[in-house]
Design an enzyme around this catalytic site. Sequence first.
Site, PDB file in Angstrom:
ATOM      1  N   ASP A 105      54.894  79.267  84.440  1.00  0.00           N
ATOM      2  CA  ASP A 105      55.182  78.278  83.091  1.00  0.00           C
ATOM      3  C   ASP A 105      55.100  78.749  82.076  1.00  0.00           C
ATOM      4  O   ASP A 105      56.886  80.096  81.722  1.00  0.00           O
ATOM      5  CB  ASP A 105      53.690  77.032  83.248  1.00  0.00           C
ATOM      6  CG  ASP A 105      54.004  76.136  82.066  1.00  0.00           C
ATOM      7  OD1 ASP A 105      55.294  75.356  82.956  1.00  0.00           O
ATOM      8  OD2 ASP A 105      53.783  75.750  80.945  1.00  0.00           O
ATOM      9  N   TYR A 154      60.322  65.360  77.289  1.00  0.00           N
ATOM     10  CA  TYR A 154      58.340  65.396  76.640  1.00  0.00           C
ATOM     11  C   TYR A 154      58.884  67.140  75.398  1.00  0.00           C
ATOM     12  O   TYR A 154      58.639  67.002  74.249  1.00  0.00           O
ATOM     13  CB  TYR A 154      57.711  66.340  77.948  1.00  0.00           C
ATOM     14  CG  TYR A 154      58.428  67.610  78.088  1.00  0.00           C
ATOM     15  CD1 TYR A 154      57.636  68.457  78.180  1.00  0.00           C
ATOM     16  CD2 TYR A 154      58.919  67.218  79.508  1.00  0.00           C
ATOM     17  CE1 TYR A 154      58.000  69.878  78.914  1.00  0.00           C
ATOM     18  CE2 TYR A 154      59.692  68.811  80.293  1.00  0.00           C
ATOM     19  CZ  TYR A 154      59.297  69.646  79.815  1.00  0.00           C
ATOM     20  OH  TYR A 154      59.149  70.844  80.340  1.00  0.00           O
ATOM     21  N   TYR A 231      57.355  75.009  71.847  1.00  0.00           N
ATOM     22  CA  TYR A 231      58.403  74.079  72.234  1.00  0.00           C
ATOM     23  C   TYR A 231      58.829  73.959  71.058  1.00  0.00           C
ATOM     24  O   TYR A 231      60.229  74.169  70.920  1.00  0.00           O
ATOM     25  CB  TYR A 231      57.425  72.992  72.865  1.00  0.00           C
ATOM     26  CG  TYR A 231      57.216  72.869  74.142  1.00  0.00           C
ATOM     27  CD1 TYR A 231      58.512  72.553  75.081  1.00  0.00           C
ATOM     28  CD2 TYR A 231      55.794  73.132  74.358  1.00  0.00           C
ATOM     29  CE1 TYR A 231      57.108  72.240  76.626  1.00  0.00           C
ATOM     30  CE2 TYR A 231      54.930  72.843  75.804  1.00  0.00           C
ATOM     31  CZ  TYR A 231      56.348  73.292  76.723  1.00  0.00           C
ATOM     32  OH  TYR A 231      55.319  73.030  77.550  1.00  0.00           O
ATOM     33  N   HIS A 296      53.134  71.935  90.263  1.00  0.00           N
ATOM     34  CA  HIS A 296      53.656  72.543  88.883  1.00  0.00           C
ATOM     35  C   HIS A 296      52.496  73.728  89.151  1.00  0.00           C
ATOM     36  O   HIS A 296      52.779  75.108  89.177  1.00  0.00           O
ATOM     37  CB  HIS A 296      53.681  72.260  88.251  1.00  0.00           C
ATOM     38  CG  HIS A 296      53.846  72.818  86.748  1.00  0.00           C
ATOM     39  ND1 HIS A 296      55.386  73.412  86.601  1.00  0.00           N
ATOM     40  CD2 HIS A 296      53.251  72.520  85.644  1.00  0.00           C
ATOM     41  CE1 HIS A 296      55.473  74.045  85.315  1.00  0.00           C
ATOM     42  NE2 HIS A 296      54.447  73.551  84.566  1.00  0.00           N
TER      43      HIS A 296
END
Length: 317
Positions: A105, A154, A231, A296
């Site tokens: 990830d 998201y 992010y 995931h």
Amino acid sequence: MEKIQHKMIPVNGLNMHVAEIGEGPLVLFLHGFPELWYSWRHQMVFMAARGYRAVAPDMRGYGDTTGAPVDDPSKFSVLHLVGDLICLLDAVAPNADKVFVVGHDWGALVAWHFCLYRPDRVKALVSLSLAYMPRDPEMNIVEMGRKVYGDDIYVCRFQESGNIEAEFAKIGVKEVVKNFLSLRDPGPLYFPKGKGFGYSADRAPWLSEEDLDYYVNKFEHTGFTGALNYYRAFPINWELNAPWTGAQVIVPTKFMVGELDLVYHFPGTKDYIHNGGFKKFVPLLDEVVVLDGAAHLFNQERSDEVNQHIYDYIKQF
């Protein structure tokens, strides 16, 4: 887990919490969102039993690692994150020429950039979930996400500093962590303003109540801002990575992804991975593995298989 040792190491302006076990060639494990070193507990013990030194930090802004300026997302650029790891390796293995890197990830995104910036420090890479994606010279990932999915995806919602943290607070730390870790829907993850997840996931069978509590206790202490800042640094990453536009990652690589991993289902991803695009930018890509029925968090969901896949690749070097 009692054999895993824990240390606090001054690194790049941080006090970094590091878990480690074993002796031998060093394998650096990098976790994703919203996770901790703990996500690698199965792989660490497995690799240590086979003659490797497994090292897994709580990344900048996560867990017991302290000192990150969480009020400034620009301090969470991928250059900062790779810098943390270079300094960490200098501290824990000053005589090691090259190490193995395993990332999942966000940890995979950092691992790809580690290999892009400093291939001289890496023997081989095992990337889980996230393939290397070359920089788009036209737009950053946030702009791309908005263009494809709209404002509620998201990645876009996570840009809203303070607002998304307030929404997480209303939902509750345990529910937030459980929903993310137990996610099995391969479709896009939307987070409409004021509506939260829109679902409550059952705790995944591979995630014990004790495991869940470990994550929850840490995020109750730290909050989610540090993790969300990864992010929020997407736009500055895009600016800073301009010199590497079109660059290849020249490191021996194995890639693994779950069949139900939402990242695998982003538009164009399967074609890129399987029809030559991936190999063009990672010419030393040796193997691509798609785990049937895995979601995931497959490094935990299917830990025995993932352990063996990592070991089978690394032992060749």
